[in-house]
Motif scaffolding. Structure first.
Motif, PDB file in Angstrom:
ATOM      1  N   ILE A   1      -7.764 -10.577 -40.291  1.00 40.74           N
ATOM      2  CA  ILE A   1      -9.235 -10.421 -40.240  1.00 40.74           C
ATOM      3  C   ILE A   1      -9.850 -11.574 -39.447  1.00 40.74           C
ATOM      4  N   MET A   2      -9.321 -12.779 -39.641  1.00 42.35           N
ATOM      5  CA  MET A   2      -9.869 -13.902 -38.868  1.00 42.35           C
ATOM      6  C   MET A   2      -9.670 -13.660 -37.369  1.00 42.35           C
ATOM      7  N   ALA A   3      -8.523 -13.052 -37.011  1.00 39.97           N
ATOM      8  CA  ALA A   3      -8.282 -12.754 -35.591  1.00 39.97           C
ATOM      9  C   ALA A   3      -9.334 -11.766 -35.080  1.00 39.97           C
ATOM     10  N   ALA A   4      -9.728 -10.834 -35.948  1.00 37.66           N
ATOM     11  CA  ALA A   4     -10.729  -9.836 -35.538  1.00 37.66           C
ATOM     12  C   ALA A   4     -12.099 -10.467 -35.306  1.00 37.66           C
ATOM     13  N   THR A   5     -12.347 -11.645 -35.883  1.00 33.63           N
ATOM     14  CA  THR A   5     -13.652 -12.292 -35.690  1.00 33.63           C
ATOM     15  C   THR A   5     -13.646 -13.253 -34.494  1.00 33.63           C
ATOM     16  N   ALA A   6     -12.471 -13.399 -33.864  1.00 33.90           N
ATOM     17  CA  ALA A   6     -12.321 -14.447 -32.839  1.00 33.90           C
ATOM     18  C   ALA A   6     -13.339 -14.294 -31.705  1.00 33.90           C
ATOM     19  N   ASP A   7     -13.506 -13.068 -31.181  1.00 28.51           N
ATOM     20  CA  ASP A   7     -14.416 -12.883 -30.040  1.00 28.51           C
ATOM     21  C   ASP A   7     -15.863 -13.165 -30.440  1.00 28.51           C
ATOM     22  N   LEU A   8     -16.210 -12.732 -31.642  1.00 33.53           N
ATOM     23  CA  LEU A   8     -17.577 -12.946 -32.131  1.00 33.53           C
ATOM     24  C   LEU A   8     -17.856 -14.453 -32.240  1.00 33.53           C
TER      25      LEU A   8
ATOM     26  N   GLU B   1     -18.297  -7.656 -28.865  1.00 34.49           N
ATOM     27  CA  GLU B   1     -17.542  -8.669 -29.628  1.00 34.49           C
ATOM     28  C   GLU B   1     -16.468  -8.053 -30.520  1.00 34.49           C
ATOM     29  N   LEU B   2     -16.547  -6.711 -30.697  1.00 33.51           N
ATOM     30  CA  LEU B   2     -15.604  -6.089 -31.630  1.00 33.51           C
ATOM     31  C   LEU B   2     -14.607  -5.165 -30.927  1.00 33.51           C
ATOM     32  N   THR B   3     -14.701  -5.065 -29.598  1.00 30.14           N
ATOM     33  CA  THR B   3     -13.877  -4.048 -28.918  1.00 30.14           C
ATOM     34  C   THR B   3     -12.379  -4.338 -29.031  1.00 30.14           C
ATOM     35  N   ALA B   4     -11.999  -5.584 -29.276  1.00 32.59           N
ATOM     36  CA  ALA B   4     -10.563  -5.881 -29.384  1.00 32.59           C
ATOM     37  C   ALA B   4      -9.972  -5.365 -30.697  1.00 32.59           C
ATOM     38  N   ILE B   5     -10.828  -4.998 -31.621  1.00 31.47           N
ATOM     39  CA  ILE B   5     -10.322  -4.469 -32.908  1.00 31.47           C
ATOM     40  C   ILE B   5      -9.828  -3.042 -32.680  1.00 31.47           C
ATOM     41  N   PRO B   6      -8.637  -2.692 -33.158  1.00 34.92           N
ATOM     42  CA  PRO B   6      -8.094  -1.350 -32.894  1.00 34.92           C
ATOM     43  C   PRO B   6      -9.053  -0.230 -33.306  1.00 34.92           C
ATOM     44  N   ASP B   7      -9.195   0.740 -32.402  1.00 35.84           N
ATOM     45  CA  ASP B   7     -10.085   1.875 -32.627  1.00 35.84           C
ATOM     46  C   ASP B   7      -9.290   2.998 -33.300  1.00 35.84           C
ATOM     47  N   ARG B   8      -9.702   3.380 -34.488  1.00 32.76           N
ATOM     48  CA  ARG B   8      -8.985   4.456 -35.177  1.00 32.76           C
ATOM     49  C   ARG B   8      -9.893   5.665 -35.363  1.00 32.76           C
TER      50      ARG B   8
ATOM     51  N   THR C   1      -1.608 -10.493 -44.285  1.00 29.81           N
ATOM     52  CA  THR C   1      -1.373  -9.335 -45.165  1.00 29.81           C
ATOM     53  C   THR C   1      -0.600  -8.225 -44.475  1.00 29.81           C
ATOM     54  N   GLY C   2      -0.527  -8.279 -43.150  1.00 27.14           N
ATOM     55  CA  GLY C   2       0.102  -7.178 -42.417  1.00 27.14           C
ATOM     56  C   GLY C   2      -0.855  -6.002 -42.230  1.00 27.14           C
ATOM     57  N   GLU C   3      -2.097  -6.123 -42.717  1.00 28.65           N
ATOM     58  CA  GLU C   3      -3.053  -5.006 -42.559  1.00 28.65           C
ATOM     59  C   GLU C   3      -4.042  -5.338 -41.455  1.00 28.65           C
ATOM     60  N   THR C   4      -3.997  -4.544 -40.397  1.00 30.22           N
ATOM     61  CA  THR C   4      -4.859  -4.800 -39.242  1.00 30.22           C
ATOM     62  C   THR C   4      -6.239  -4.196 -39.484  1.00 30.22           C
ATOM     63  N   PRO C   5      -7.295  -4.960 -39.238  1.00 29.18           N
ATOM     64  CA  PRO C   5      -8.643  -4.371 -39.334  1.00 29.18           C
ATOM     65  C   PRO C   5      -8.801  -3.232 -38.320  1.00 29.18           C
ATOM     66  N   TRP C   6      -9.709  -2.344 -38.555  1.00 31.78           N
ATOM     67  CA  TRP C   6      -9.890  -1.197 -37.662  1.00 31.78           C
ATOM     68  C   TRP C   6     -11.375  -0.893 -37.532  1.00 31.78           C
ATOM     69  N   ARG C   7     -11.662  -0.055 -36.513  1.00 33.55           N
ATOM     70  CA  ARG C   7     -13.050   0.416 -36.387  1.00 33.55           C
ATOM     71  C   ARG C   7     -13.044   1.906 -36.089  1.00 33.55           C
ATOM     72  N   ILE C   8     -14.122   2.542 -36.457  1.00 32.93           N
ATOM     73  CA  ILE C   8     -14.255   3.978 -36.214  1.00 32.93           C
ATOM     74  C   ILE C   8     -15.617   4.216 -35.591  1.00 32.93           C
ATOM     75  N   ARG C   9     -15.598   5.025 -34.510  1.00 33.17           N
ATOM     76  CA  ARG C   9     -16.880   5.367 -33.878  1.00 33.17           C
ATOM     77  C   ARG C   9     -17.407   6.645 -34.508  1.00 33.17           C
TER      78      ARG C   9
END
Ligand SMILES: Nc1ncnc2c1ncn2[C@@H]1O[C@H](COP(=O)(O)OP(=O)(O)OP(=O)(O)O)[C@@H](O)[C@H]1O
Length: 703
Positions: A546-553, A685-692, A570-578
């Motif tokens: 999660i900290m990696a997901a905030t890096a760009d911001l 700032e969030l585009t690097a987060i995997p899009d699911r 945790t091995g759980e990658t944050p995700w985003r949904i459009r």
């Protein structure tokens, strides 16, 4: 960034549990005996109608340590064995220590000893209990070839604590306090200690443990009082159990708004107004507003008193104002000085008037009666003819001095009691209320107060001396201190005359447009350079993913701020949904309904709270102990949840001037999982987060 440690192995010393169980049972027996004694004394004090509070507090203190009474043991190289727990226990007969309070100096090694700096410790043992039963032991041998020195102490217990499911209530960390945190808890600063650190670095936890430490080591603080200031009532409820769990029940918790109890906040200001009202210059403006209410007329003022007209010349008014101001008293108190000055002048006019009637130019009585200035019958008649009423009864015993001291006092009192005179006095130096002053300054009809008005009202109250039963404290802790405006700092300083403070915060999380971006800037006017900065660098809450997901911001808005290093992954990658704007509520509702992994927080901007609350039947303001909690980024400040689902990050970014900080706060609330739902394109700032967006199964998408 990689986490500091991978999930550690739990080492249990088998065969030892029975030994420790016996020891721990002995500790509980001693605790029970003390409880019984305290309860007996409490009952006796109540029966005798005496002072029961001390025994009540003692009973509460002993009750509070029931869970996890003893949590550690140190085996020292000199052969001593020390048990460490939530309070000190001593053998009844010879006073030998059985259990040492975690706050005593020798217990410090439990938190800070390492293999390379063992501080005389050979073995550190963590004792885990459930109820009164010892369920696990974790041993660390602090030998040079012992555990690797990664700066963390007691990894297994620490990881168990940080990965445990969240309950909506914060717990103490007394069993797993880390060395960098312990240093702050025991910091011997007599002045202001600022603790800065990124999200999840334990700032709140450390501040609260420091309170417990200070109350233990500086007992006078128990009478002077300790105040903990937090950003919201929700937050104060969240942390409300920590200090009682450490046996400390005497601390006052409050928001800035709570500190002025007679003001009800019913309005929200636009950000520009918040920014303006928070600036220190408002203090000068308020002072100027108060000053401007005092009049020094440039022409004589006629005062009617008992059918006479007394003339008050501008010089007299001016002198009265100068003398009143010279006292340095607040407005309403200086007003009394001003009144006395003016009334004295009026009384003198009256005396002069009387004397003009009854005395010659050389000061002799007109009827030639008494050379010592005593009134004769003719004088009294002349006075009466001129409109002066002298009480005849007072003169039954013959003529007396024209006006003695008592007469002058009586005259002044009559002047003060006269409605006409009072009206003039009030016009010259009006009595004020804080509400008057603030509405005068803001120049707006007051239709309720906002949170940003509260420090203004408090400042005005000080200026006019309308402080009622304002309480001061021996030590003040400010949590989420970055949220305080310059005016709020002034307000707090008034409540902490000793300037003994612990201030914890993170400028990268500031949501208040009037908030703090530089500690020096806000503190220097009050303490000059009597403040010290301590930093926390390890994030215990938010996993590395999660900290990696905030890096760009963080890089975009706080390029100089290094993110805190996560203690785990945790091995759980944050995700985003459009989704679409029209489908936002449905998408969030579906995801929340599918969610089954612990407590979920949905963090959404204000605009979406109502529809989401309706769709999910969730309470607002939120119930922090619910399975699903719906809240704004502002309400989420300082809190944490197993999973977080953010709705509409662009709106969070766009609605407030410091929206990027609000989004950073929202993203860093999760201990396990983070999901983001964005209507339209993702903020850059969030585009690097995997899009699911095209998620195949519910399981994969659960936040
Ligand atoms: N030494 C520790 N042992 C166990 N848990 C810890 C430790 N330090 C911190 N934590 C846990 O990490 C979480 C974050 O702590 P805390 O809320 O104090 O951080 P913070 O710096 O105030 O965070 P934020 O600025 O994001 O509000 C809490 O659950 C806290 O109990």
């Amino acid at each position: 960034m990689a986490p500091i440690i991978e999930l550690g192995e739990r080492v249990t010393a088998s065969g030892e549990i029975e030994v420790e169980q016996e020891y721990v049972a002995g500790l509980y027996a001693r605790l029970d005996a003390l409880r019984e004694e305290a309860a007996g004394r409490l009952a006796a004090a109540r029966r005798a109608g005496g002072e029961a509070a001390v025994w009540q507090a003692e009973v509460a203190r002993l009750d509070a340590v029931e869970q996890g009474l003893c949590f550690g043991r140190l085996d020292l190289h000199d052969g001593r064995r020390i048990y460490i727990g939530r309070l000190g226990l001593f053998r009844d007969d010879d006073g030998e220590p059985l259990l040492l309070d975690w706050r005593v100096p020798v217990a410090r090694a439990f938190y800070t000893a390492t293999a390379t700096a063992p501080q005389g410790v050979r073995r550190r043992r963590r004792i885990t209990t459930r109820g009164r039963t010892v369920v696990a032991l974790n041993d660390e041998l602090l030998t040079p070839d012992g555990a690797g020195d990664d700066g963390l102490v007691g990894e297994a217990a620490l990881l168990a604590a940080v990965t445990a499911a969240r309950t909506g209530r914060m717990h103490d960390i007394v069993t797993t306090l880390q060395a960098e945190q312990d240093r702050i808890v025991r910091h011997e600063s007599g002045g202001v200690l600022v603790v800065q650190g990124g999200p999840g670095t334990g700032k709140t936890a450390v501040a609260l443990h420091r309170v417990a430490y200070l109350l233990y080591t500086r007992p006078h603080l128990r009478t002077r009082g300790v105040l903990v200031v937090g950003p919201s009532r929700i937050f104060l409820d969240y942390i409300g159990q920590v200090l009682p769990g450490l046996g400390e029940n005497s601390v006052v918790t409050a928001t800035i708004t709570d500190l002025v109890p007679d003001v009800e906040v019913s309005r929200v200001d636009p950000p520009e107004a918040v920014a303006l009202k928070g600036r220190a210059v408002m203090a000068e403006r308020l002072a100027e507003t108060v000053r401007s209410r005092v009049r020094t007329p440039d022409h004589p003022v006629d005062v009617e008193f008992e059918q006479q007209v007394l003339r008050l010349d501008p010089r007299t008014c001016d002198r009265a104002v100068r003398n009143a101001r010279r006292t340095g008293l607040p407005h309403n108190e200086a007003r009394l000085v001003h009144q006395r000055e003016v009334v004295d002048a009026l009384a003198q006019r009256l005396v002069d008037g009387m004397e003009a009637v009854v005395l010659t130019d050389t000061g002799e009585a007109i009827d030639g009666g008494s050379a010592d200035g005593r009134l004769g019958e003719a004088d009294l008649r002349a006075l009466a003819a001129a409109g002066f009423v002298i009480d005849q009864d007072e003169h039954d015993d013959g003529p007396k001095a024209l006006l003695d001291q008592a007469d002058r006092v009586a005259l002044r009192n009559s002047l003060l009691a006269d409605a006409g005179v009072q009206a003039v006095l009030d016009a010259l130096w009006p009595p004020l209320t804080p509400e008057h002053v603030v509405s005068d300054l803001l120049g707006e009809p007051v239709d309720g107060w906002s949170a940003a008005d509260v420090p203004l009202l408090d400042e005005a109250a000080s200026l006019i001396g309308h402080v009622g039963d304002r309480v001061t404290f021996g030590h003040v802790v400010v949590d989420e201190a970055q949220e305080l405006s310059e005016m709020a700092w002034r307000m707090l300083m008034r409540r902490c005359p000793t300037r003994s403070m612990t201030i914890v915060g993170d400028p990268a999380q500031t949501g208040n447009p009037a908030g703090t971006s530089s500690w020096d800037h806000v503190l220097r006017p009050h303490v000059r350079d009597r403040w010290q900065l301590a930093r926390l660098t390890v994030n215990y809450r938010t996993p590395a993913e999660i900290m990696a997901a905030t890096a760009d911001l963080l890089a975009a808005h706080h390029p100089g701020t290094p993110p805190p290093r996560s203690v785990r992954s945790t091995g759980e990658t944050p995700w985003r949904i459009r989704t679409t704007r029209a489908d936002l509520v449905t998408t969030v509702t579906d995801l929340a309904t599918e969610h089954g992994d612990g407590q979920l927080a949905i963090i959404a901007p204000n605009a979406h709270i109502e529809p989401l609350a309706a769709a999910l039947s969730l309470p607002t303001p939120p119930d922090l102990t619910g399975e699903v909690v719906l809240l704004t980024p502002g309400q989420a400040k300082g809190l944490e949840f197993d999973s977080v689902l953010i709705a509409d990050p662009a709106e969070i970014l766009g609605t407030a001037p410091l929206g990027h900080n609000d989004l950073y706060v929202a993203m860093t609330r999760a201990t396990q999982r983070l999901g983001i739902v964005h209507p339209g394109p993702s903020p850059v700032e969030l585009t690097a987060i995997p899009d699911r967006s095209h998620r195949p199964t519910g399981a994969e998408t659960s936040a």
